[in-house]
Motif scaffolding. Structure first.
Motif, mmCIF file in Angstrom:
data_model
loop_
_atom_site.group_PDB
_atom_site.id
_atom_site.type_symbol
_atom_site.label_atom_id
_atom_site.label_comp_id
_atom_site.label_asym_id
_atom_site.label_seq_id
_atom_site.Cartn_x
_atom_site.Cartn_y
_atom_site.Cartn_z
ATOM 1 N N GLN A 112 35.045 2.376 -28.959
ATOM 2 C CA GLN A 112 33.112 2.162 -28.915
ATOM 3 C C GLN A 112 32.521 2.317 -27.533
ATOM 4 N N PRO A 113 31.657 2.614 -26.738
ATOM 5 C CA PRO A 113 30.727 2.716 -26.159
ATOM 6 C C PRO A 113 31.280 1.148 -25.445
ATOM 7 N N CYS A 114 31.820 1.370 -24.159
ATOM 8 C CA CYS A 114 31.872 0.010 -23.134
ATOM 9 C C CYS A 114 32.078 0.482 -21.381
ATOM 10 N N GLY A 115 31.425 -0.205 -20.591
ATOM 11 C CA GLY A 115 31.495 -0.290 -19.368
ATOM 12 C C GLY A 115 32.199 -0.966 -18.143
ATOM 13 N N GLY A 116 33.014 -2.327 -19.785
ATOM 14 C CA GLY A 116 33.655 -3.287 -19.309
ATOM 15 C C GLY A 116 34.738 -3.122 -18.633
ATOM 16 N N GLU A 164 40.440 4.548 -22.361
ATOM 17 C CA GLU A 164 38.876 5.077 -21.491
ATOM 18 C C GLU A 164 39.067 6.959 -22.765
ATOM 19 N N THR A 165 38.194 7.124 -22.973
ATOM 20 C CA THR A 165 37.946 8.338 -22.618
ATOM 21 C C THR A 165 36.317 9.195 -22.877
ATOM 22 N N TRP A 166 35.984 10.133 -22.261
ATOM 23 C CA TRP A 166 34.070 10.043 -22.167
ATOM 24 C C TRP A 166 33.967 10.861 -23.336
ATOM 25 N N ILE A 167 32.899 10.903 -23.125
ATOM 26 C CA ILE A 167 32.303 12.410 -24.240
ATOM 27 C C ILE A 167 30.585 12.225 -23.634
ATOM 28 N N THR A 168 30.188 13.516 -24.088
ATOM 29 C CA THR A 168 28.681 13.728 -23.365
ATOM 30 C C THR A 168 27.725 12.141 -24.358
ATOM 31 N N GLU A 169 26.204 12.912 -23.623
ATOM 32 C CA GLU A 169 24.821 11.765 -23.988
ATOM 33 C C GLU A 169 24.758 12.499 -25.864
ATOM 34 N N ALA A 170 25.789 13.928 -25.633
ATOM 35 C CA ALA A 170 24.550 14.478 -26.548
ATOM 36 C C ALA A 170 25.894 14.164 -28.257
ATOM 37 N N GLU A 171 26.950 14.162 -28.229
ATOM 38 C CA GLU A 171 27.794 13.846 -28.732
ATOM 39 C C GLU A 171 28.139 12.754 -29.013
ATOM 40 N N LEU A 172 27.491 11.282 -27.715
ATOM 41 C CA LEU A 172 27.068 9.815 -28.848
ATOM 42 C C LEU A 172 26.052 9.735 -29.935
ATOM 43 N N GLU A 173 24.895 10.742 -28.927
ATOM 44 C CA GLU A 173 24.076 10.928 -29.999
ATOM 45 C C GLU A 173 24.268 11.444 -31.615
ATOM 46 N N ALA A 174 24.940 12.272 -31.851
ATOM 47 C CA ALA A 174 25.652 13.002 -33.216
ATOM 48 C C ALA A 174 26.615 11.677 -34.132
ATOM 49 N N SER A 175 27.079 11.180 -32.553
ATOM 50 C CA SER A 175 27.876 10.328 -33.873
ATOM 51 C C SER A 175 26.998 9.154 -33.322
ATOM 52 N N PRO A 176 26.808 8.538 -33.731
ATOM 53 C CA PRO A 176 24.800 6.913 -33.712
ATOM 54 C C PRO A 176 26.583 6.131 -34.311
ATOM 55 N N GLY A 177 27.378 6.073 -35.262
ATOM 56 C CA GLY A 177 28.383 4.501 -35.559
ATOM 57 C C GLY A 177 29.330 4.048 -34.032
ATOM 58 N N LEU A 178 29.420 4.740 -33.372
ATOM 59 C CA LEU A 178 30.118 4.441 -32.682
ATOM 60 C C LEU A 178 29.993 2.708 -31.733
ATOM 61 N N VAL A 179 28.488 2.924 -31.878
ATOM 62 C CA VAL A 179 27.631 2.181 -30.745
ATOM 63 C C VAL A 179 27.331 1.053 -32.415
ATOM 64 N N LYS A 180 28.153 -0.339 -31.963
ATOM 65 C CA LYS A 180 28.044 -1.330 -32.710
ATOM 66 C C LYS A 180 27.378 -2.485 -32.780
#
Length: 239
Positions: free
Chosen positions: A202-206, A158-174
């Motif tokens: 990809q983002p995941c909390g599981g 796992e790794t962590w990114i900021t919400e801003a980084e996720l918004e800048a990389s929308p392709g991560l969200v499947k």
């Protein structure tokens, strides 16, 4: 807020804890927990809570509207009072099945690189719904490709990114149907493979297995049409 012990170690099956609250519906909130709460298609954990000479069965675990992790007893019963020290024990076989299936579904989204519109996880099987107008032509080829990825015994981290980084990389969200939880300022990403060998991020909390080899062989089951654009693909553990 409850400390999420499963986030630090998904293989932790037992832990001490203190009861910090009861819910009006008869649930129990602990100061720390190994129990994962229902979310992202993964069911809440079940198990046993014990204190002194008493114990009760936990049927499932959910999140309250306030974000607390709430353990739900299998039957209405007297709860351990607030302040009681308890021991919590997971139904590990069920949880480990969820971990194997959840990681396998991430890999399924690799071999079928289409937007995911829904999903569900069980201890022996799971499914993903895809924005897929036509069914795959060769299910056996997809199964072989999936098992080949699993057999590489890739590290899952796992790794962590900021919400801003996720918004800048929308392709991560499947997933089109479930968006990553926002508001905490950071987002957890699950990575499969490392460096040049990375196959998924990809983002995941599981909860997930530590290496893909733990999944074992899988097989793809039936593929159902669910609406004009959607296909539901079932995945089963094969051992």
């Amino acid at each position: 807020m409850t400390e999420l012990l499963f986030r630090e170690d998904a293989y932790l099956t037992e832990s001490d804890a203190a009861v910090i609250a009861h819910t009006p519906e008869g649930g129990i909130v602990l100061d720390q927990t190994v129990f994962y709460a229902t979310g992202g298609g993964q069911p809440g954990d079940s198990g046993i809570l014990s204190w002194g000479k008493q114990s009760l069965e936990i049927a499932t675990t959910v999140k309250s509207p306030e974000g607390d992790i709430v353990l739900i007893p299998a039957t209405p019963t007297a709860l351990p009072p607030v302040g009681t020290l308890v021991v919590q024990r997971l139904d590990w076989g069920r949880r480990y099945g969820h971990m194997r299936i959840h990681t396998a579904l991430h890999l399924l989204s690799v071999v079928i690189p289409l937007p995911v519109t829904g999903g569900s996880i069980g201890p022996e099987k799971g499914r993903l719904d895809f924005d897929m107008p036509e069914a795959p032509e060769d299910k056996e080829a997809l199964t072989a490709e999936l098992n080949a990825l699993i057999a590489q015994d890739l590290e899952v981290s796992e790794t962590w990114i900021t919400e801003a980084e996720l918004e800048a990389s929308p392709g991560l969200v499947k997933t089109m149907s479930v968006q990553p939880p926002k508001g905490a300022g950071h987002i957890r990403l699950v990575r499969i493979g490392e460096g040049d060998g990375q196959v998924d991020l990809q983002p995941c909390g599981g909860t997930h297995v530590a290496r893909t080899g733990e999944i074992g062989r899988v097989r793809l089951g039936k593929i159902e049409k669910k609406g004009r654009q959607n296909r539901r693909v079932y995945l089963h553990l094969d051992d």
